[in-house]
Motif scaffolding. Structure first.
Motif, mmCIF file in Angstrom:
data_model
loop_
_atom_site.group_PDB
_atom_site.id
_atom_site.type_symbol
_atom_site.label_atom_id
_atom_site.label_comp_id
_atom_site.label_asym_id
_atom_site.label_seq_id
_atom_site.Cartn_x
_atom_site.Cartn_y
_atom_site.Cartn_z
ATOM 1 N N MET A 14 66.218 18.005 48.446
ATOM 2 C CA MET A 14 66.728 19.356 48.679
ATOM 3 C C MET A 14 66.500 20.230 47.443
ATOM 4 N N LEU A 16 64.009 19.910 45.361
ATOM 5 C CA LEU A 16 62.585 20.261 45.384
ATOM 6 C C LEU A 16 62.353 21.446 46.304
ATOM 7 N N GLY A 17 62.999 21.404 47.487
ATOM 8 C CA GLY A 17 62.870 22.519 48.421
ATOM 9 C C GLY A 17 63.348 23.810 47.778
ATOM 10 N N GLY A 18 64.493 23.739 47.078
ATOM 11 C CA GLY A 18 65.028 24.924 46.402
ATOM 12 C C GLY A 18 64.067 25.432 45.337
#
Lengths: 149, 260, 270
Positions: A14, A16-18
């Motif tokens: 998550m 990394l997504g951010g």
């Protein structure tokens, strides 16, 4: 797999997504926190708006200082009325500056270039450029040249 | 002739019925967003299975697609002497189109088919049935965490895909082909709008994530509980998801970027 | 017939895809006893259990379990009723991604708010009852068929149900595993006072443990009573089933067109 490890990897995922979102926002779309949204509005009237598009660039000395918000026809003068949002950081444009429609490269997109004047008074929110120069129309240029005018 | 019309009518009814079933199914599942800590543990587990395990394929494909875009773009753009625009081209293609779409297609193949097969097998081995007999709603226990997991994982995966792709494009364009780094990023930043391009891409991937996972879990839940049934359900998941993604992409693109 | 039925089926009619499966089945299952429901394969014995569990609704007729009419129950009432039921599926239906311990703990974690150490005690107790306390760390894939069923049995009694239904518990088991299951079913019924319903076509095993049996065929109950009564039953169909005669009222041949038409044999005129 141990539950803890799983939770940690999901957390990293998550994160990394951010980070990807932040990268897309800052590095890719050039969104700078702070100056974002702080703009003032000025207008310019052109005889020919050419290939200008909303969201197009407004620049001064080659540096982007704002965006074109809208392009519409002025019913009274039959001119194109272009509304621009200029960054508040650039609040010292002299009132006798002129707005010129230019093309980046030979076939690139069209943008508005602001050529700086010398007046003491400065443009404020809602002001209109006194002098403008319309889009250079290649066809018309060639036509004029050919007919010797 | 009458026979043929009757057959078309029957298959039409069958399609309508399967849409209706999947709609009812969705309504039942959406009500099952985890509210307890046990529910969240299930969701984390699915985020792991769907998101984290898909990360490798997403990163590798993103990297290669970005690199290929840079190579192809460079050859074409350098004909017009405007290879500086390569950053803009790569970023817009990835953020608006390829990021959400390719991620969704890979997702359907990697995670969607696994979801279908898993739920189908649980059905075939009576695990869903035994849950029901234990007084546990399998929609809430099994299907809801998977649907929400896919729904949350897809936009994250798509953004990671786009970022890695842009980085891969920079690798080829700037470090290898020698485009000036300043104009690479500068052109990109001048042309990519956060709200209009990046966020529209994110919205696309949210829609795709929703549709792909919905198709996957429904096909699993609704499959004929035999090995042939599961295999055909898995195939259907990949085919339907891909078609839905490409079709919806057209519709969404027309709505978002079509009129201005 | 015992005076206190736990489950009553009255004139149940059920059909699937237009094919009738039950055509007026009436049945009472006494409380605290082991009842065997036997019949040839494909007569819908498992369907009968699903009707009792409320997973299927009959077209007509009444299904009453513990005083509640199952088909009329709403979703949440049905799920509450099911907490009183345990069901042992033919395949065991263990959750393949959970260990033996977690499988047995599953219903406890969902339905109770017991602290972790208490769940541990209950699970180990149930595993002890089926003799698999030592197998708690194994995954379902590592178990033999007999062990799978014993774990599934431990799971279905985890919540101390009032009723337990066994779907073909003996099918495909080796003699030792079968012996273990027979013992377990008998012991559980004795020790916990459960009402047990056993669906099977293994005649000797079923008759050896049940208090009461009925035979279902062709969508009807064709014979019922104690094992002794059944052995003396006058019906030819019952006798054929109990002794496994290859031919009888249930014919050896599946209904077929006349042999002459299929092989295209001409009458030879002599």
């Amino acid at each position: 797999m141990a539950r803890r490890t799983m939770e940690v990897t999901v957390g990293v995922f998550m994160l990394l997504g951010g980070l990807a979102l932040v990268f897309l926002a800052l590095q890719v779309s050039g969104l700078t926190p702070g100056s974002n949204g702080e703009t003032y509005e000025v207008q310019a009237r052109f005889n020919d708006a050419g290939g200008l598009t909303p969201r197009g660039r407004v620049s001064m000395a080659g540096v982007t200082i704002g965006r074109i918000r809208s392009i519409e026809l002025d019913r009274n003068t039959f001119q194109a009325r272009v509304t621009m949002d200029i960054d508040t950081a650039v609040d010292n444009i002299p009132t006798d500056s002129s707005a010129i429609i230019r093309t980046s490269g030979l076939l690139g997109e069209q943008y508005i270039d602001i050529s700086v004047g010398v007046d003491e008074t400065l443009m404020a929110d809602g002001d209109v450029f006194y002098s403008t120069q319309s889009a250079m129309n290649l066809e018309r240029l060639i036509g004029n040249f050919a007919s010797g005018r | 002739m009458i026979d043929r019309i009757a057959r078309i009518g029957r298959s039409g009814l069958e399609v309508a019925r399967s849409f209706g079933r999947s709609g009812l199914f969705l309504a039942g599942v959406l009500a099952g967003f985890p509210r307890t800590s046990a529910g969240f543990a299930l969701l984390v587990r699915q985020l792991y299975a769907i998101g984290v395990l898909s990360l490798a394929i997403i990163v590798v494909s993103g990297l290669f697609i970005g690199m290929v875009l840079a190579l192809q773009g460079y050859t074409i753009l350098s004909d017009y002497g405007s290879e500086d625009a390569i950053g803009q081209m790569i970023a817009l293609t990835l953020v608006r189109e390829l990021g959400p779409v390719v991620t969704a297609l890979l997702f359907a193949g990697r995670a969607g088919s696994a979801l279908t097969a898993e739920i189908g097998l649980m059905k075939a081995t009576e695990q869903l049935s035994s849950m029901e007999m234990m007084g546990v709603d399998p929609l809430r226990q099994v299907v809801a965490p998977r649907l929400w997991g896919g729904f949350l994982a897809m936009p994250l995966l798509a953004m990671i895909f786009s970022s890695v792709g842009i980085w891969g494009g920079k690798l080829v364009g700037v470090d290898w082909l020698g485009v000036f780094e300043g104009s690479f990023w500068g052109n990109m930043q001048a042309s990519v709008e956060f709200l209009d391009d990046v966020m529209n891409g994110v919205i696309k991937s949210i829609v795709f994530g929703f549709v792909c996972t919905w198709i996957a879990v429904f096909q699993g839940y609704d499959c004929v509980p035999t090995s042939a049934g599961i295999s055909s359900a898995t195939t259907k998941t990949v085919v339907y998801s891909s078609l839905a993604v490409l079709g919806l992409d057209f519709v969404l693109t027309a709505v978002m970027f079509g009129s201005f | 017939m015992a005076s206190d039925p736990y489950i009553t089926l009255e004139d149940v009619v059920f059909s699937r895809n237009g094919r009738p499966i039950f055509d007026g089945v009436s049945l009472s299952i006494p409380k605290g006893k082991i009842t065997a429901i036997m019949g040839p394969s494909g007569t819908g014995k498992t369907t009968l259990l699903r009707l009792i569990g409320g997973q299927l609704k009959p077209d007509r007729g009444r299904v009453v379990v513990a005083g509640e009419s199952v088909p009329e129950l709403g979703r949440s009432a049905l799920y509450r009723l099911r907490e009183k039921m345990g069901m042992l599926f033919q395949s065991g239906a263990l959750f393949t991604d959970l260990s033996v311990f977690e499988n047995v703990a599953f219903p406890l974690r969902i339905h109770t708010r017991l602290p972790e150490d208490m769940i541990r005690d209950v699970v180990l107790m149930k595993l002890e009852a089926v003799g698999l306390r030592g197998a708690r760390e194994l995954m379902p894939a590592q178990l033999s068929g007999g062990m799978t069923r014993r774990v599934a049995l431990a799971r279905s009694i985890a919540l101390d149900p009032e009723l337990i239904m066994y779907d073909e518990p003996f099918a495909g088991q080796d003699p030792i595993a079968m012996g273990v299951l027979v013992k377990l079913i008998r012991d559980l019924n004795g020790a916990m006072g459960l009402t047990s319903v056993l669906v099977s076509h293994d005649v000797p095993e079923s008759l050896s443990i049940c208090h009461y049996a009925c035979i279902v065929a062709d969508g009807r109950v064709i014979g019922e009573g104690s094992p002794e009564q059944l052995r003396q039953h006058p019906s030819e169909q019952v006798q054929q089933f109990l002794h496994g005669y290859p031919d009888g009222p249930v014919p050896f041949h599946y209904p077929a067109p006349a042999a002459r038409a299929d092989w295209d044999i001409c009458e030879v005129s002599s």
